[in-house]
Write a protein that holds these residues in place. Structure first.
Motif, PDB file in Angstrom:
ATOM      1  N   GLU A   8      14.697  10.710   5.275  1.00 47.92           N
ATOM      2  CA  GLU A   8      15.175  11.984   4.572  1.00 47.92           C
ATOM      3  C   GLU A   8      16.418  12.512   4.817  1.00 47.92           C
ATOM      4  OE1 GLU A   8      12.906  16.453   3.089  1.00 47.92           O
ATOM      5  OE2 GLU A   8      12.184  15.447   4.794  1.00 47.92           O
ATOM      6  N   GLU A   9      16.654  12.446   5.926  1.00 46.54           N
ATOM      7  CA  GLU A   9      18.143  12.962   6.625  1.00 46.54           C
ATOM      8  C   GLU A   9      19.346  12.020   6.068  1.00 46.54           C
ATOM      9  OE1 GLU A   9      20.421  13.099  10.800  1.00 46.54           O
ATOM     10  OE2 GLU A   9      18.460  13.082  10.827  1.00 46.54           O
ATOM     11  N   VAL A  10      18.768  10.728   6.003  1.00 49.08           N
ATOM     12  CA  VAL A  10      19.858   9.961   5.294  1.00 49.08           C
ATOM     13  C   VAL A  10      20.027  10.087   3.901  1.00 49.08           C
ATOM     14  CG1 VAL A  10      20.298   7.491   5.043  1.00 49.08           C
ATOM     15  CG2 VAL A  10      19.584   8.147   7.117  1.00 49.08           C
ATOM     16  N   TRP A  11      18.994  10.243   3.170  1.00 44.79           N
ATOM     17  CA  TRP A  11      18.945  10.393   1.884  1.00 44.79           C
ATOM     18  C   TRP A  11      19.894  11.769   1.294  1.00 44.79           C
ATOM     19  CZ3 TRP A  11      19.208   7.634  -2.472  1.00 44.79           C
ATOM     20  CH2 TRP A  11      18.927   8.058  -3.631  1.00 44.79           C
ATOM     21  N   ASN A  12      19.459  12.805   2.161  1.00 45.36           N
ATOM     22  CA  ASN A  12      20.220  14.081   1.972  1.00 45.36           C
ATOM     23  C   ASN A  12      21.691  13.866   2.157  1.00 45.36           C
ATOM     24  OD1 ASN A  12      17.736  15.415   1.490  1.00 45.36           O
ATOM     25  ND2 ASN A  12      17.595  16.182   3.488  1.00 45.36           N
ATOM     26  N   LYS A  13      21.966  13.077   3.025  1.00 45.01           N
ATOM     27  CA  LYS A  13      23.313  12.862   3.572  1.00 45.01           C
ATOM     28  C   LYS A  13      24.275  12.188   2.397  1.00 45.01           C
ATOM     29  CE  LYS A  13      26.317  11.514   7.325  1.00 45.01           C
ATOM     30  NZ  LYS A  13      26.378  10.766   8.640  1.00 45.01           N
ATOM     31  N   TYR A  14      23.328  10.906   1.910  1.00 43.39           N
ATOM     32  CA  TYR A  14      24.195   9.919   0.986  1.00 43.39           C
ATOM     33  C   TYR A  14      23.567  10.128  -0.386  1.00 43.39           C
ATOM     34  CZ  TYR A  14      25.258   7.467   5.434  1.00 43.39           C
ATOM     35  OH  TYR A  14      25.319   7.298   6.534  1.00 43.39           O
ATOM     36  N   GLY A  15      22.816  10.995  -0.830  1.00 40.04           N
ATOM     37  CA  GLY A  15      22.193  11.243  -1.978  1.00 40.04           C
ATOM     38  C   GLY A  15      23.125  11.523  -3.167  1.00 40.04           C
ATOM     39  N   LYS A  49       0.850  -1.138   0.010  1.00 43.94           N
ATOM     40  CA  LYS A  49       0.018   0.170  -0.140  1.00 43.94           C
ATOM     41  C   LYS A  49       0.886   1.429  -0.130  1.00 43.94           C
ATOM     42  CE  LYS A  49      -2.273  -1.050   3.848  1.00 43.94           C
ATOM     43  NZ  LYS A  49      -3.080  -1.094   5.129  1.00 43.94           N
ATOM     44  N   PRO A  50       0.350   2.464  -0.198  1.00 43.04           N
ATOM     45  CA  PRO A  50       1.080   3.730  -0.256  1.00 43.04           C
ATOM     46  C   PRO A  50       1.783   4.080   1.000  1.00 43.04           C
ATOM     47  CG  PRO A  50      -0.928   3.900  -1.733  1.00 43.04           C
ATOM     48  CD  PRO A  50      -1.010   2.634  -0.765  1.00 43.04           C
ATOM     49  N   ASP A  51       1.101   3.510   2.186  1.00 39.44           N
ATOM     50  CA  ASP A  51       1.842   3.822   3.393  1.00 39.44           C
ATOM     51  C   ASP A  51       2.847   2.703   3.682  1.00 39.44           C
ATOM     52  OD1 ASP A  51       0.022   6.005   3.780  1.00 39.44           O
ATOM     53  OD2 ASP A  51      -1.352   4.745   5.073  1.00 39.44           O
ATOM     54  N   ARG A  52       4.117   3.275   3.971  1.00 38.64           N
ATOM     55  CA  ARG A  52       5.255   2.295   3.880  1.00 38.64           C
ATOM     56  C   ARG A  52       5.722   1.769   5.374  1.00 38.64           C
ATOM     57  NH1 ARG A  52       4.463  -0.431  -0.261  1.00 38.64           N
ATOM     58  NH2 ARG A  52       6.721  -1.460   0.084  1.00 38.64           N
ATOM     59  N   ALA A  53       6.373   0.697   5.392  1.00 38.05           N
ATOM     60  CA  ALA A  53       6.794   0.323   6.860  1.00 38.05           C
ATOM     61  C   ALA A  53       8.203   1.015   7.024  1.00 38.05           C
ATOM     62  CB  ALA A  53       6.984  -1.364   6.846  1.00 38.05           C
ATOM     63  N   GLY A  54       8.986   1.083   5.894  1.00 39.25           N
ATOM     64  CA  GLY A  54      10.433   1.491   6.326  1.00 39.25           C
ATOM     65  C   GLY A  54      10.583   3.137   6.040  1.00 39.25           C
ATOM     66  N   ASP A  55      11.620   3.680   6.661  1.00 40.91           N
ATOM     67  CA  ASP A  55      12.235   5.000   6.582  1.00 40.91           C
ATOM     68  C   ASP A  55      12.434   5.339   4.991  1.00 40.91           C
ATOM     69  OD1 ASP A  55      12.321   5.605   9.200  1.00 40.91           O
ATOM     70  OD2 ASP A  55      13.944   4.054   9.651  1.00 40.91           O
ATOM     71  N   ILE A  56      12.915   4.299   4.287  1.00 36.68           N
ATOM     72  CA  ILE A  56      13.227   4.354   2.839  1.00 36.68           C
ATOM     73  C   ILE A  56      12.411   3.121   2.217  1.00 36.68           C
ATOM     74  CG2 ILE A  56      14.792   4.586   1.031  1.00 36.68           C
ATOM     75  CD1 ILE A  56      16.637   6.277   3.101  1.00 36.68           C
ATOM     76  N   GLY A  92      20.791   0.285 -15.262  1.00 31.83           N
ATOM     77  CA  GLY A  92      19.522   0.188 -14.009  1.00 31.83           C
ATOM     78  C   GLY A  92      19.130   1.264 -13.246  1.00 31.83           C
ATOM     79  N   VAL A  93      18.058   1.602 -12.971  1.00 26.98           N
ATOM     80  CA  VAL A  93      17.517   2.598 -12.131  1.00 26.98           C
ATOM     81  C   VAL A  93      16.476   2.152 -11.033  1.00 26.98           C
ATOM     82  CG1 VAL A  93      16.205   4.786 -12.421  1.00 26.98           C
ATOM     83  CG2 VAL A  93      17.373   4.052 -14.449  1.00 26.98           C
ATOM     84  N   SER A  94      16.906   2.737 -10.082  1.00 27.11           N
ATOM     85  CA  SER A  94      16.213   2.488  -8.721  1.00 27.11           C
ATOM     86  C   SER A  94      15.110   3.612  -8.499  1.00 27.11           C
ATOM     87  CB  SER A  94      17.000   2.337  -7.364  1.00 27.11           C
ATOM     88  OG  SER A  94      18.058   1.242  -7.426  1.00 27.11           O
ATOM     89  N   CYS A  95      13.811   3.038  -8.089  1.00 25.60           N
ATOM     90  CA  CYS A  95      13.008   4.356  -7.203  1.00 25.60           C
ATOM     91  C   CYS A  95      13.360   4.147  -5.972  1.00 25.60           C
ATOM     92  CB  CYS A  95      11.527   3.995  -7.527  1.00 25.60           C
ATOM     93  SG  CYS A  95      11.044   2.281  -7.017  1.00 25.60           S
ATOM     94  N   VAL A  96      13.485   5.432  -5.633  1.00 25.34           N
ATOM     95  CA  VAL A  96      13.543   5.828  -3.827  1.00 25.34           C
ATOM     96  C   VAL A  96      12.400   6.461  -3.359  1.00 25.34           C
ATOM     97  CG1 VAL A  96      15.254   6.777  -2.249  1.00 25.34           C
ATOM     98  CG2 VAL A  96      16.006   5.668  -4.251  1.00 25.34           C
ATOM     99  N   LEU A  97      11.779   5.755  -2.348  1.00 21.87           N
ATOM    100  CA  LEU A  97      10.686   6.543  -1.661  1.00 21.87           C
ATOM    101  C   LEU A  97      11.084   6.819  -0.372  1.00 21.87           C
ATOM    102  CD1 LEU A  97       9.293   4.925  -4.069  1.00 21.87           C
ATOM    103  CD2 LEU A  97       7.388   4.584  -2.280  1.00 21.87           C
ATOM    104  N   VAL A  98      11.072   8.172   0.079  1.00 17.81           N
ATOM    105  CA  VAL A  98      11.725   8.738   1.444  1.00 17.81           C
ATOM    106  C   VAL A  98      10.342   9.070   2.245  1.00 17.81           C
ATOM    107  CG1 VAL A  98      12.877  10.582   2.295  1.00 17.81           C
ATOM    108  CG2 VAL A  98      13.709   9.840   0.346  1.00 17.81           C
ATOM    109  N   ASN A  99      10.448   8.117   3.227  1.00 18.14           N
ATOM    110  CA  ASN A  99       9.108   8.049   3.925  1.00 18.14           C
ATOM    111  C   ASN A  99       8.759   8.895   5.303  1.00 18.14           C
ATOM    112  OD1 ASN A  99       8.133   6.071   1.870  1.00 18.14           O
ATOM    113  ND2 ASN A  99       9.323   4.471   3.023  1.00 18.14           N
TER     114      ASN A  99
END
Length: 382
Positions: A300-307, A261-268, A288-295
């Protein structure tokens, strides 16, 4: 005590929570791990039922931001199933002194959650394993690392993330959860019989297996190694892989999954960005291309740091979900096929004589087997 739940996913949260050690995991007739209560040890405290993530709602959140991503490190990208989203985050996490939990095969082809604290240990965790993975004692190990102040990244299916959260029962600042866009899981017993059958077909035991080899580009091509040889094939001509993708071999609870479902269990949340050639044609790449959902804020803090390790393009949930239906709903059960797909699985020779023998790929499937992935995507773009 009655069953803990009618929709057991085998996450092991109940087993690791039980102070009386009254719960164990056993294989059901189809080979899926299932929680069983020893009534002689059980004191009917009800903790297992209360904390089971299939009974109690686990907090899940919709994506705050969505990206298409491709890792800049081509060497690691090649070893990843899609765009290397997990590999890039996990590598940076380990380099900063953290540990990463993910799934790898043991010597007997059991898919298990293992802990990686070095880049060498991380490599077997990369790429997809299309089979139910055993979380083993990982929840207890995660808790110990967290209490010791260690940074922990735990990756898995939504139900495995749900099981971890149910076990921990509180949030930890030093825990990052990464859930996968999951179709469902096949039986570990089925997978081992498949590997055994492949070895029989090859005249030698299988030494390596990868569902998502990129020799012909990003797609659904697999490879396996026997003796000193590698074989490369398409999912369209493989009895195990094709039926997995059709949704015929999933665990019964997968068809009523709480996490599709749209509501996700993980932080990402991460997955293949299928349909990228339609949604963002200029970003498509055969590597290859990934989709990344920042939840979450933590995600968001981790993705901003490692993106910065990735080539990225902002996208939307709707664009990703158009080609990843399991972000919206569970796989639909094919009642006619699923009812009998595992019949006779424990009989000698069953995989080759029944499961594989009844699989007849079409001429189109056979053609797809020899056409490189980049050609298929080029045709789609046209």
């Amino acid at each position: 005590m009655e069953k803990i739940t009618e929709l057991c996913t085998g996450c092991r949260a109940c087993e690791q929570l039980c102070g009386k050690k009254a719960i164990s995991m056993v294989e059901n007739q189809e080979g899926f791990l299932t929680a069983v209560v020893n009534q002689d040890l059980c004191v009917d405290c009800g903790l297992c039922k209360k904390r089971c993530p299939q009974n109690a709602e686990i907090v899940k959140l919709p994506a705050k931001k969505v990206f298409a991503a491709r890792l800049k490190d081509d060497k690691i990208l090649y070893k990843s199933a899609s765009g290397g989203a997990f590999a890039g985050i996990a590598k940076a996490w380990i380099e900063e002194g953290g540990v990463v939990f993910g799934v790898a095969y043991d010597k007997d082809w059991n898919a298990k959650h293992m802990c990686a604290s070095s880049l060498a240990e991380l490599e077997p965790i990369l790429s997809s394993k299309y089979v139910q993975a055993d979380t083993c004692q990982s929840y207890n190990e995660v808790k110990q690392y967290l209490n010791d102040g260690k940074k922990v990244l735990f990756s898995g299916t939504g139900c495995q993330i749900g099981g971890l959260k149910a076990f921990l029962k509180k949030d930890y600042a030093n825990l990052l959860t990464v859930d996968l866009i999951c179709h469902g899981v096949a039986s570990p017993l089925l997978f081992k019989k498949y590997i055994e059958w492949l070895g029989f077909q090859s005249g030698s035991p299988i030494l390596e297996y990868d569902f998502r080899d990129k020799r012909n580009g990003w797609g659904l091509g697999y490879k396996y190694k026997y003796k000193y040889k590698y074989k490369y094939k398409s999912c369209t001509v493989d009895p195990y892989f094709f039926r997995f993708l059709e949704g015929y071999t999933y665990r019964e609870s997968c068809f009523r999954c709480h996490y599709c479902k749209p509501d996700r269990a993980g932080d990402i949340t991460i997955g293949d960005y299928w349909g990228i050639e339609k949604e963002h044609p200029a970003f498509f790449n055969t590597k290859g291309v990934s989709c990344v959902l920042v939840n979450t804020d933590k995600g968001e803090e981790v993705w901003n740091k490692y993106g910065g390790q990735f080539y990225t393009l902002e996208s939307t949930f709707d664009q990703v979900a158009r080609h990843n239906g399991n972000l919206l709903h569970p796989t639909v059960r094919n009642n006619r096929v699923r009812e009998h797909i595992y019949d006779g699985i424990r009989e000698p020779g069953w995989f080759g004589n029944v499961f594989a023998a009844s699989f007849h790929p079409s001429w189109k499937a056979r053609v797809k087997n020899i056409v490189p992935s980049w050609v298929k995507y080029w045709i789609k773009k046209l």
